[in-house]
Write a protein that holds these residues in place. Structure first.
Motif, mmCIF file in Angstrom:
data_model
loop_
_atom_site.group_PDB
_atom_site.id
_atom_site.type_symbol
_atom_site.label_atom_id
_atom_site.label_comp_id
_atom_site.label_asym_id
_atom_site.label_seq_id
_atom_site.Cartn_x
_atom_site.Cartn_y
_atom_site.Cartn_z
ATOM 1 N N CYS A 87 0.840 -1.201 0.000
ATOM 2 C CA CYS A 87 0.000 0.000 0.000
ATOM 3 C C CYS A 87 0.872 1.247 0.000
ATOM 4 C CB CYS A 87 -0.922 -0.001 1.202
ATOM 5 S SG CYS A 87 -1.973 1.459 1.258
ATOM 6 N N PRO A 88 0.692 2.144 -0.987
ATOM 7 C CA PRO A 88 1.551 3.326 -1.088
ATOM 8 C C PRO A 88 1.132 4.513 -0.224
ATOM 9 C CG PRO A 88 0.068 3.245 -2.952
ATOM 10 C CD PRO A 88 -0.184 1.996 -2.142
ATOM 11 N N VAL A 89 0.040 4.402 0.538
ATOM 12 C CA VAL A 89 -0.465 5.565 1.280
ATOM 13 C C VAL A 89 -0.542 5.334 2.791
ATOM 14 C CG1 VAL A 89 -1.698 6.653 -0.640
ATOM 15 C CG2 VAL A 89 -2.827 4.864 0.706
ATOM 16 N N LYS A 90 0.323 4.503 3.310
ATOM 17 C CA LYS A 90 0.301 4.211 4.751
ATOM 18 C C LYS A 90 0.558 5.474 5.585
ATOM 19 C CE LYS A 90 3.079 0.419 4.204
ATOM 20 N NZ LYS A 90 2.963 -0.033 2.857
ATOM 21 N N GLU A 91 1.517 6.276 5.168
ATOM 22 C CA GLU A 91 1.835 7.489 5.922
ATOM 23 C C GLU A 91 0.649 8.460 5.930
ATOM 24 O OE1 GLU A 91 5.016 11.131 5.665
ATOM 25 O OE2 GLU A 91 5.733 9.134 5.120
ATOM 26 N N GLU A 92 -0.001 8.620 4.782
ATOM 27 C CA GLU A 92 -1.161 9.512 4.700
ATOM 28 C C GLU A 92 -2.282 9.003 5.604
ATOM 29 O OE1 GLU A 92 0.645 8.463 2.189
ATOM 30 O OE2 GLU A 92 1.163 10.193 0.957
ATOM 31 N N ILE A 93 -2.471 7.694 5.625
ATOM 32 C CA ILE A 93 -3.525 7.106 6.456
ATOM 33 C C ILE A 93 -3.260 7.396 7.926
ATOM 34 C CG2 ILE A 93 -4.492 4.910 7.259
ATOM 35 C CD1 ILE A 93 -4.055 3.894 4.332
ATOM 36 N N THR A 94 -2.035 7.177 8.371
ATOM 37 C CA THR A 94 -1.739 7.408 9.794
ATOM 38 C C THR A 94 -1.836 8.888 10.153
ATOM 39 O OG1 THR A 94 0.647 7.401 9.349
ATOM 40 C CG2 THR A 94 -0.327 5.335 10.090
ATOM 41 N N PHE A 136 -8.237 12.901 13.020
ATOM 42 C CA PHE A 136 -9.616 12.542 13.325
ATOM 43 C C PHE A 136 -9.726 11.696 14.601
ATOM 44 C CE2 PHE A 136 -10.024 13.806 8.944
ATOM 45 C CZ PHE A 136 -11.278 14.377 8.883
ATOM 46 N N GLY A 137 -8.584 11.375 15.226
ATOM 47 C CA GLY A 137 -8.593 10.592 16.453
ATOM 48 C C GLY A 137 -9.036 9.155 16.251
ATOM 49 N N LEU A 138 -8.680 8.574 15.111
ATOM 50 C CA LEU A 138 -9.097 7.203 14.803
ATOM 51 C C LEU A 138 -7.954 6.209 14.911
ATOM 52 C CD1 LEU A 138 -11.295 8.000 11.691
ATOM 53 C CD2 LEU A 138 -12.062 7.491 14.008
ATOM 54 N N LYS A 139 -8.299 5.005 15.274
ATOM 55 C CA LYS A 139 -7.332 3.922 15.376
ATOM 56 C C LYS A 139 -7.117 3.327 13.984
ATOM 57 C CE LYS A 139 -6.914 -0.612 17.556
ATOM 58 N NZ LYS A 139 -7.576 -1.567 18.471
ATOM 59 N N VAL A 140 -5.860 3.071 13.665
ATOM 60 C CA VAL A 140 -5.504 2.461 12.380
ATOM 61 C C VAL A 140 -4.927 1.084 12.637
ATOM 62 C CG1 VAL A 140 -4.035 2.630 10.338
ATOM 63 C CG2 VAL A 140 -5.009 4.694 11.334
ATOM 64 N N GLU A 169 5.212 1.871 10.270
ATOM 65 C CA GLU A 169 4.585 3.167 10.477
ATOM 66 C C GLU A 169 3.768 3.108 11.771
ATOM 67 O OE1 GLU A 169 4.619 1.555 7.632
ATOM 68 O OE2 GLU A 169 5.300 2.915 6.085
ATOM 69 N N ALA A 170 3.293 4.242 12.194
ATOM 70 C CA ALA A 170 2.443 4.298 13.381
ATOM 71 C C ALA A 170 1.189 3.461 13.149
ATOM 72 C CB ALA A 170 2.072 5.752 13.659
ATOM 73 N N GLY A 171 0.477 3.195 14.191
ATOM 74 C CA GLY A 171 -0.723 2.377 14.095
ATOM 75 C C GLY A 171 -0.444 0.979 14.599
ATOM 76 N N ARG A 174 -5.888 12.402 -4.845
ATOM 77 C CA ARG A 174 -7.261 11.905 -4.917
ATOM 78 C C ARG A 174 -7.561 11.030 -3.701
ATOM 79 N NH1 ARG A 174 -6.880 8.829 -8.973
ATOM 80 N NH2 ARG A 174 -6.632 10.522 -10.425
ATOM 81 N N PHE A 175 -6.589 10.191 -3.312
ATOM 82 C CA PHE A 175 -6.770 9.354 -2.134
ATOM 83 C C PHE A 175 -6.981 10.227 -0.901
ATOM 84 C CE2 PHE A 175 -5.161 7.621 1.778
ATOM 85 C CZ PHE A 175 -5.979 6.514 1.904
ATOM 86 N N VAL A 176 -6.106 11.192 -0.687
ATOM 87 C CA VAL A 176 -6.191 12.062 0.491
ATOM 88 C C VAL A 176 -7.550 12.759 0.521
ATOM 89 C CG1 VAL A 176 -5.263 14.177 1.542
ATOM 90 C CG2 VAL A 176 -3.713 12.362 0.792
ATOM 91 N N PHE A 177 -8.000 13.275 -0.608
ATOM 92 C CA PHE A 177 -9.289 13.963 -0.682
ATOM 93 C C PHE A 177 -10.422 13.020 -0.299
ATOM 94 C CE2 PHE A 177 -13.155 14.970 -3.011
ATOM 95 C CZ PHE A 177 -13.393 16.261 -2.570
#
Length: 145
Positions: free
Chosen positions: A6-13, A19-23, A37-39, A129-132
């Motif tokens: 997955c190329p967007v792990k950093e963006e997800i964390t 948003f205070g969500l658990k990953v 990465e974190a999570g 687009r993913f971030v949006f």
């Protein structure tokens, strides 16, 4: 989160922290990292579908799954799960059958020895687009609480 390749792990964390969500990242042992990465990280057997099976058995209504696997998305959508691709495409129950049909036709052509160009390279536009899309879905979650 289907973490293998997955190329967007950093963006997800990063976005999830806002948003205070658990990953939770699900990855096969073959993709184990020394410094993940974190999570929270869950490692599963390296067999072909182990990560998918873990996700299918543990995901629940209202969760958000990031995956490039159309088949996995088609299985979790009826559970009331949100699913998006790392390219920012939101999978929806009303359109997933068409995506599955195209996947089937492509596999059928490959079995005949006809190979396409493969997936397009991942671009900065895909990441944007993913971030949006990811932020939009999480904002909707926040607004519904």
């Amino acid at each position: 989160m289907d973490a293998d390749a997955c190329p967007v792990k950093e963006e997800i964390t990063d976005i999830s922290k806002v948003f205070g969500l658990k990953v939770i990242f699900i990855a096969s042992n073959a993709h184990r990292k020394n410094t993940p990465e974190a999570g929270e990280w869950v490692y599963v057997d390296s067999s072909k579908e182990a990560a998918d099976l873990y996700i299918m058995n543990h995901i629940k209504k209202g969760d958000l799954l990031v995956t490039q696997d159309i088949g996995l998305a088609s299985i979790v959508l009826p559970k009331g799960v949100y699913a998006i691709s790392p390219r920012g495409k939101e999978f929806r129950e009303e359109t997933i059958s068409t995506a599955l049909d195209f996947r089937y036709l492509s596999a059928k052509e490959r079995r005949k020895g006809k190979f396409g160009k493969g997936p397009k390279p991942y671009t900065a536009e895909d990441r944007d687009r993913f971030v949006f899309t990811f932020k939009k879905i999480l904002s909707n979650f926040a607004g519904n609480q």
